[in-house]
Enzyme design. Sequence first.
Site, short mmCIF file in Angstrom:
data_model
loop_
_atom_site.label_atom_id
_atom_site.label_comp_id
_atom_site.label_asym_id
_atom_site.label_seq_id
_atom_site.Cartn_x
_atom_site.Cartn_y
_atom_site.Cartn_z
N HIS A 195 0.93 -1.25 0.11
CA HIS A 195 0.14 -0.09 0.20
C HIS A 195 0.47 1.23 -0.21
O HIS A 195 1.89 1.10 0.91
CB HIS A 195 -1.00 -0.58 1.61
CG HIS A 195 -1.69 1.10 0.61
ND1 HIS A 195 -2.40 2.28 1.14
CD2 HIS A 195 -3.63 0.32 0.61
CE1 HIS A 195 -3.21 3.09 1.09
NE2 HIS A 195 -3.93 2.00 0.87
N ASP A 246 -7.51 -5.36 0.79
CA ASP A 246 -8.83 -6.02 -0.20
C ASP A 246 -8.03 -7.52 -0.15
O ASP A 246 -9.25 -8.56 -0.48
CB ASP A 246 -7.96 -5.61 -1.47
CG ASP A 246 -8.17 -4.43 -1.85
OD1 ASP A 246 -8.92 -4.29 -1.43
OD2 ASP A 246 -7.27 -3.23 -2.06
#
Length: 370
Positions: A256, A307
């Site tokens: 990320h 996710d």
Amino acid sequence: MTATKGLEGIIAAQSSICSIVDGVLCYGGINVDELAEKASFEEVVYLLWNGKLPNRSQLDELNKNLGENAAVPKEVIDSIRSYPQGVHPMAILRTAVSLLGLYDQEAQDMSAEANLRKSIRLMAQTPTIVAAYARIRKGLEPVDPDPKMSLAENFLYMLTGEKPSETAIKAFNTALILHADHELNASTFAARVTVATLTDIYSGIVSAIGTLKGPLHGGANEAVAAMLAEIGSLENVEPYIRHALDNKQKIMGFGHRVYKNGDPRAKWLREMSKALTKQVGKEELYQMSVKIEEMVTSEKGLLPNVDFYSASVYTALGLESDLFTPIFAISRMSGWTAHIMEQYENNRLIRPRAEYTGPVNQHYIPIDQR
């Protein structure tokens, strides 16, 4: 002026809605861990919109307003019936939300009070649209929303027409909280850029949905589900991931830009995945996910993001993988509308500059000399 690719590290706005400081995600100053453990999604919606948690009467009023506004205009449902087969549900949602603006008599009312009422309608009606489309494409009639149910329970109910289990409701409520807002992410930024022109809230939300649709943003959990389906079994994980790593293929659901020491939301979804997959007899999905995480983290030093485990959570809930991103949109509607209302409160047209890299000192050449 020097450009920063992807605007990485650029502070583009001030906001009191959400913060990410030293890897800690907070909504209105409250750690998301506390909210995931203790709050209802409706409490989080109120927090994002108002900067504080509601008292009992304020929460009751919000729940009442959400329940009363969950029904979608018949014209929108009829339009969904006419959409072509095989279209991605995010394209359906984008179009249906745009239609909502046509049937909202307050669409062009830019007062703060009207924008709050529109935010309530958008928050209430988005789950109804997603659930209705999920049934219509199977040849089933949509299930009317139950105004007495929470947003999490109502969505699961409208998908099947049956009351979901308490475990499923709790898991989905937590997932909605974890996805509710994430500072100035791509779709939120798109929404703020759009409404900074003083266009209406529906235009801002359509921009956000279109942005979330991309696989580098909201579509990542759908890609993770596709990967799990392609791998098929626990014994296939190691050769599949080894081949992907050796060929420098991107493995979705890891890393990320904001979090360097791991996404704080991932641990919640990991535990939810473990519990839900066991309850429904799909423990191998969780075991596969854990094995993938171990290999990718060991080889690449990348940690799972929100996710990765949400894919197995939603699969365990019986949700089709192409609905994962629309479900993300249901949750993020709370954050999008919060940021839009904040933008309206202290607006300035968002108009950055570009670093020019083209030719210079050029001149016009007559067409017969080119």
